[in-house]
Scaffold this motif. Structure first.
Motif, PDB file in Angstrom:
ATOM      1  N   UNK A   1       0.824  -1.219   0.000  1.00 22.90           N
ATOM      2  CA  UNK A   1       0.000   0.000   0.000  1.00 22.90           C
ATOM      3  C   UNK A   1       0.857   1.267   0.000  1.00 22.90           C
ATOM      4  N   UNK A   2       2.116   1.170   0.442  1.00 21.85           N
ATOM      5  CA  UNK A   2       2.966   2.370   0.505  1.00 21.85           C
ATOM      6  C   UNK A   2       3.020   3.071  -0.860  1.00 21.85           C
ATOM      7  N   UNK A   3       3.164   2.312  -1.948  1.00 26.43           N
ATOM      8  CA  UNK A   3       3.243   2.912  -3.279  1.00 26.43           C
ATOM      9  C   UNK A   3       1.893   3.434  -3.761  1.00 26.43           C
ATOM     10  N   UNK A   4       0.838   2.742  -3.440  1.00 22.50           N
ATOM     11  CA  UNK A   4      -0.478   3.175  -3.916  1.00 22.50           C
ATOM     12  C   UNK A   4      -0.994   4.388  -3.152  1.00 22.50           C
ATOM     13  N   UNK A   5      -0.276   4.789  -2.080  1.00 24.49           N
ATOM     14  CA  UNK A   5      -0.676   5.957  -1.293  1.00 24.49           C
ATOM     15  C   UNK A   5       0.128   7.213  -1.646  1.00 24.49           C
ATOM     16  N   UNK A   6       0.913   7.173  -2.725  1.00 21.78           N
ATOM     17  CA  UNK A   6       1.606   8.380  -3.197  1.00 21.78           C
ATOM     18  C   UNK A   6       0.569   9.463  -3.522  1.00 21.78           C
ATOM     19  N   UNK A   7       0.869  10.762  -3.337  1.00 22.81           N
ATOM     20  CA  UNK A   7       2.130  11.343  -2.873  1.00 22.81           C
ATOM     21  C   UNK A   7       2.244  11.473  -1.348  1.00 22.81           C
ATOM     22  N   UNK A   8       1.198  11.054  -0.616  1.00 20.29           N
ATOM     23  CA  UNK A   8       1.200  11.228   0.839  1.00 20.29           C
ATOM     24  C   UNK A   8       2.343  10.455   1.480  1.00 20.29           C
TER      25      UNK A   8
END
Length: 397
Positions: A10-17
């Motif tokens: 999920x870290x990547x799918x939560x860009x740019x946050x």
């Protein structure tokens, strides 16, 4: 009980946050995800596992010693929010047992030595299923779930606690659903908790003519300027300066939207500033579903959402009278200004508006961050600089 929060896919799918933070540092409801886990479990997190360039912000100090090396620990995916049912399941887990939600691992109990060696992390003696859980997979999940999380946080974390009284001449509706910490300044304001609870932390200042409709949260030392209109589903972090009209939005700490203008269905990162008259559209003229920028596909993709304002990474700014279209994504440390609507995707470190943009020189990125942070009596650290420098050297963020 020792536990580690880790960033999953999920870290990547939560860009740019998440370009500048672990998933556990995302704010919604009354807390960050990390703070919420600590309060539910009743213990400080033992470590946070995230990307290498961010890992210096976090440590395993409490685990790197012989006292803990053979203890069982909980490995928790940071993108899941705890609830009482999940916590009850966690406290009954035995070694090599895991909790799943919709075929995704939520938490697994492992021996720390096997975790360090990364052995058998996907083999379990027993799997437990949980049916109801909030999963933050995309940035818009933050504002979509914020109203629900605000209500649940309020009930759980005010239980048995006593609210302070609000001094001054104010209109307070449903007082039993309003929780106030100490040293709040307010006079001639309206707090309306008929549709949801309101939680206001200590040393908040609410100027005359402001209205807050719950569910809402205002963080420590934030200021609401004269005539602010805060609608339900809104979370404002600590030390923010707020004005104008805001609905169903999450503003992280140390950011400013101090002037008139509309902000709806939006996530605004830390150290952002929206200039006077900045407005955000949160609904298409044809009332249709939106498309939104996808960092991995490098293109706009359709999503099943009708109301969507914008997602803004840390340190980004807008000039006066900036207009943002529905479902805009702005990266980290962008400076947006100019006539007309900005593009619906603004890469990190961009300088400009609808015209051809250029990249802000890195020394200017650091200078601006340093000046803004000093205004909050904080400093722009070497670590802050290294994180931004790493991002600056990447393409298409």
């Amino acid at each position: 009980m020792d536990f580690i929060l880790y960033d999953g896919i999920e870290w990547r799918s939560l860009f740019p946050i998440t370009l500048t933070r672990s998933v556990s540092e995302i704010r919604l409801g009354l807390f960050t995800i990390k703070d919420r886990w600590e309060k539910y479990i009743g213990n400080k997190v033992s470590g946070i596992v995230t990307q290498p360039f961010l890992s210096m912000k976090y440590s395993f100090n409490s685990l790197i010693n012989n006292e803990f090396i053979y203890h069982n620990i909980l490995l928790i995916n940071s993108s899941f929010l705890p609830n009482e049912e999940l916590i009850n399941m966690i406290f009954t887990l035995k070694e090599n047992e895991a909790v799943f939600f919709q075929e995704k691992i939520v938490v697994v109990k492992k021996n720390f030595s096997s975790y360090v060696k990364k052995e058998n992390l996907i083999s379990f003696k027993k799997k437990h299923e949980i049916k109801n859980l909030i999963h933050i997979q995309y940035p818009w999940d933050i504002f979509i779930n914020n109203k629900t999380v605000l209500k649940k946080d309020f009930v759980f974390f005010t239980k048995g606690k006593k609210s302070f009284s609000l001094l001054g001449k104010n209109s307070v509706l449903c007082k039993n659903r309003i929780f106030l910490e100490e040293d709040i300044k307010a006079n001639n304001v309206v707090l309306n908790a008929q549709l949801g609870p309101i939680y206001i932390e200590k040393e908040v200042e609410i100027m005359e003519g402001s209205v807050i409709r719950g569910p809402a949260f205002i963080g420590n030392k934030s200021i609401l300027n004269i005539g602010s209109k805060i609608y339900g589903g809104t979370t404002i972090g600590r030390s923010c300066k707020i004005g104008g009209e805001i609905i169903n939005s999450v503003i992280f700490s140390y950011s400013n939207k101090a002037h008139d203008g509309f902000l709806g269905n939006t996530v605004l990162g830390e150290w952002c500033n929206l200039g006077a008259g900045t407005n955000v559209s949160n609904l298409r003229n044809d009332y249709g579903k939106v498309t939104v920028w996808n960092y991995e596909k490098k293109d706009f993709i359709p999503i099943d959402i009708q109301f969507f304002g914008m997602i803004v990474g840390d340190h980004s700014k807008s000039g006066i009278n900036t207009q943002f279209n529905t479902a805009t994504v702005v990266g980290v440390s962008a400076s947006i200004f100019g006539y007309g609507f900005s593009p619906r995707y603004v890469p990190s470190f961009s300088f400009g508006g609808i015209q051809k943009k250029k990249k802000i020189p890195f020394h200017q990125v650091c200078t601006t961050a340093d000046i803004m942070m000093k205004r909050r009596n904080l400093y722009f650290s070497i670590l802050d600089k290294k994180i931004l420098e790493y991002l600056y050297q990447l393409l298409d963020i």
